[in-house]
Scaffold this motif. Structure first.
Motif, PDB file in Angstrom:
ATOM      1  N   CYS A 184      -0.644 -74.397  -1.212  1.00 45.51           N
ATOM      2  CA  CYS A 184       0.890 -73.985  -1.269  1.00 45.51           C
ATOM      3  C   CYS A 184       0.980 -72.869  -2.305  1.00 45.51           C
ATOM      4  CB  CYS A 184       1.688 -74.919  -1.841  1.00 45.51           C
ATOM      5  SG  CYS A 184       3.455 -74.368  -1.858  1.00 45.51           S
ATOM      6  N   ARG A 185       0.856 -71.443  -1.880  1.00 47.44           N
ATOM      7  CA  ARG A 185       0.908 -70.387  -2.884  1.00 47.44           C
ATOM      8  C   ARG A 185       1.942 -70.255  -3.866  1.00 47.44           C
ATOM      9  NH1 ARG A 185      -1.599 -65.576   1.200  1.00 47.44           N
ATOM     10  NH2 ARG A 185      -3.402 -67.010   1.846  1.00 47.44           N
ATOM     11  N   PHE A 186       3.192 -70.887  -3.385  1.00 45.75           N
ATOM     12  CA  PHE A 186       4.328 -71.036  -4.433  1.00 45.75           C
ATOM     13  C   PHE A 186       4.142 -71.741  -5.563  1.00 45.75           C
ATOM     14  CE2 PHE A 186       6.570 -70.117  -0.427  1.00 45.75           C
ATOM     15  CZ  PHE A 186       6.733 -68.665  -0.441  1.00 45.75           C
ATOM     16  N   TYR A 225      16.064 -70.307  -2.318  1.00 45.71           N
ATOM     17  CA  TYR A 225      17.292 -69.585  -1.754  1.00 45.71           C
ATOM     18  C   TYR A 225      17.529 -68.243  -2.061  1.00 45.71           C
ATOM     19  CZ  TYR A 225      21.553 -68.896   0.916  1.00 45.71           C
ATOM     20  OH  TYR A 225      22.589 -68.673   1.759  1.00 45.71           O
ATOM     21  N   ALA A 226      17.119 -67.872  -3.272  1.00 39.07           N
ATOM     22  CA  ALA A 226      17.323 -66.734  -3.898  1.00 39.07           C
ATOM     23  C   ALA A 226      16.520 -65.541  -2.921  1.00 39.07           C
ATOM     24  CB  ALA A 226      17.194 -66.473  -5.248  1.00 39.07           C
ATOM     25  N   GLU A 227      15.067 -65.918  -2.833  1.00 37.26           N
ATOM     26  CA  GLU A 227      14.488 -64.931  -1.864  1.00 37.26           C
ATOM     27  C   GLU A 227      14.813 -64.868  -0.629  1.00 37.26           C
ATOM     28  OE1 GLU A 227      10.350 -65.797  -2.375  1.00 37.26           O
ATOM     29  OE2 GLU A 227      10.057 -65.356  -4.449  1.00 37.26           O
ATOM     30  N   HIS A 231      15.975 -61.809   1.734  1.00 38.84           N
ATOM     31  CA  HIS A 231      15.834 -61.491   3.069  1.00 38.84           C
ATOM     32  C   HIS A 231      16.883 -61.380   4.372  1.00 38.84           C
ATOM     33  CE1 HIS A 231      13.564 -61.869   7.003  1.00 38.84           C
ATOM     34  NE2 HIS A 231      14.418 -63.269   7.225  1.00 38.84           N
ATOM     35  N   PHE A 232      17.739 -62.315   4.139  1.00 33.90           N
ATOM     36  CA  PHE A 232      19.197 -62.201   4.954  1.00 33.90           C
ATOM     37  C   PHE A 232      19.872 -60.935   4.688  1.00 33.90           C
ATOM     38  CE2 PHE A 232      19.768 -66.980   4.720  1.00 33.90           C
ATOM     39  CZ  PHE A 232      18.948 -67.306   5.878  1.00 33.90           C
ATOM     40  N   GLN A 233      19.692 -60.169   3.474  1.00 34.90           N
ATOM     41  CA  GLN A 233      20.312 -59.043   3.185  1.00 34.90           C
ATOM     42  C   GLN A 233      19.910 -57.759   3.968  1.00 34.90           C
ATOM     43  OE1 GLN A 233      23.530 -58.534   1.965  1.00 34.90           O
ATOM     44  NE2 GLN A 233      23.841 -60.541   1.098  1.00 34.90           N
TER      45      GLN A 233
END
Length: 411
Positions: A184-186, A225-227, A231-233
């Motif tokens: 997992c890279r995160f 969720y911030a990232e 992406h949504f924006q």
């Protein structure tokens, strides 16, 4: 060797078996012990019946010692008398002492590199192997690879690092196609296999449900969720209303969906009129034709017309011309004449029941294919009246009382 003499699970020689009240003896004692000790599953691997106790004995085909279901409750008493050997790790009972010792070693914290020594815990065995042999267990394999501790592979420090990244060069894992533990890279954390990594990514990180719906074969994740919100924006259309921002994941694939959501959910907050809501809820549909369909439409518009009923020699209008040969045109005109004659006869019979029983027409009563009548060429798009007998007055056959008309025009 017959097929029934092989273990149904590992396909090794079936010398000893273990079975419960269900009576299935198709698995060897090693596989039964692995199921109960390593995987902590007390169900029969054949019928899935729960077997609180199992009996281990030599397999001899049809002559293997059997036991009635009620006799399994008597096994602890037989072990206390010394008739059987009890192994609490698997809640099993043995009638053969050598087989009992073999399975007990498998279910203990030991390894071939330390000989016959047994340890009270896994950590004690790890320390012994590291201090004496400079070898290491893979913690991920101990947790994920369902084998006995004595069957786990030991590695040097460098081999363990390569094992994590790319897999083994030789050994049972290399034969099974093992290519390393995914990362997992995160979190910078490795997992036993892709299934374990997928569970972690789905539970601890975020993914875009719109992109997943459009590309179901791609798995793209975001750290938090911030990232994902960023992406949504940039890629989609999130609802900017404070209530929806607080709820999260109120995002739409296109602007029309966002407008409809805004009109339906937040119309009252914006004091939208009924007309404005109706306009926002209206779905704009644009029909686009492919190149092939456009070419087909253009070909249909330029298709030549067919003249029926005369006017063959009249000037062409709009560049239209005959698409059939002269012979086909003559046949079409003749068929039109015959149909007109039949309809005229039917009208005559209905209007004058006492009149002639039949009326005969000739080709001279209709315009010719060349468009020239006896009086000259008729203009395009006119009705010409004719009769077969009697005098014509205002286009009406006085003898028969039936008007006959032929239309000359382009179709």
């Amino acid at each position: 060797m017959a097929t029934e003499d092989l273990c149904l699970v590992c396909a090794d020689r079936l010398d000893y078996t273990g079975f419960g009240p269900c009576g299935h003896k198709e698995a060897c004692s090693r596989c039964v012990a692995r199921l109960r000790f390593v995987m902590e599953d007390t169900k029969c691997m054949i019928c899935k019946q729960d077997n609180p106790r199992v009996f281990f004995t030599r397999y001899m085909g049809e002559y293997t010692e059997g036991m009635a279901p009620h006799q399994f409750a008597e096994l602890p008493a037989r072990a206390r008398t010394g008739e059987l050997y009890e192994l609490p790790e698997v809640n099993g009972y043995f009638d053969d002492q050598d087989q009992f010792k073999t399975v007990k070693n498998l279910c203990s914290y030991t390894h071939p590199v330390v000989g016959a020594a047994m340890f009270g815990s896994l950590n004690a065995l790890k320390r012994k192997v590291q201090e004496q042999h400079k070898l290491y267990f893979c913690d991920l394999c101990i947790k994920g690879r369902k084998v006995f501790i004595s069957e786990q592979v030991l590695y040097t420090k460098s081999d363990l690092d390569r094992h994590h990244r790319t897999g083994d060069d030789a050994g049972p894992l290399a034969e099974a196609g093992f290519k390393g533990h995914p990362l997992c890279r995160f979190c910078k954390r490795r997992f036993y296999d892709g299934d374990e990594l997928y569970k972690h990514m789905e539970g601890q990180h975020e993914h875009c449900f719109i992109c997943r719906r459009l590309h179901s074969n791609k798995f793209v994740y975001f750290k938090d969720y911030a990232e994902l919100e960023e992406h949504f924006q940039h890629q989609h259309h999130p609802c900017p209303h404070p209530a929806c921002l607080e709820r999260k994941f109120v995002v739409f694939a296109d602007e029309n969906e966002l407008k409809r959501h805004f009109a339906a959910e937040h119309g009252n907050d914006l004091n939208m009129s009924r007309a404005q809501r109706r306009q926002a809820l209206t779905l704009n549909i644009q029909l686009n034709y492919s190149r092939q369909e456009q070419q087909q439409q253009q070909a249909d518009m330029g298709r030549p017309g067919v003249v029926i009923g005369g006017a063959h020699s009249l000037p062409r209008q709009g560049g239209m011309r005959h698409s059939r040969s002269d012979g086909a045109m003559q046949a079409a005109v003749q068929a039109s004449i015959e149909t007109s004659q039949l309809e005229s006869a039917m009208r005559q019979s209905a209007a004058a029941p006492d009149g002639p029983s039949s009326v005969t027409f000739s080709a001279e009563d209709f315009p010719s294919v060349s468009g020239q009548s006896s009086d000259g060429a008729m203009p395009l798009g006119t009705w010409v009246g004719s009769s077969a007998q009697g005098k014509r007055h205002n286009g009406v056959d006085q003898a028969v009382g039936c008007p006959l008309y032929t239309y000359i025009g382009l179709f």
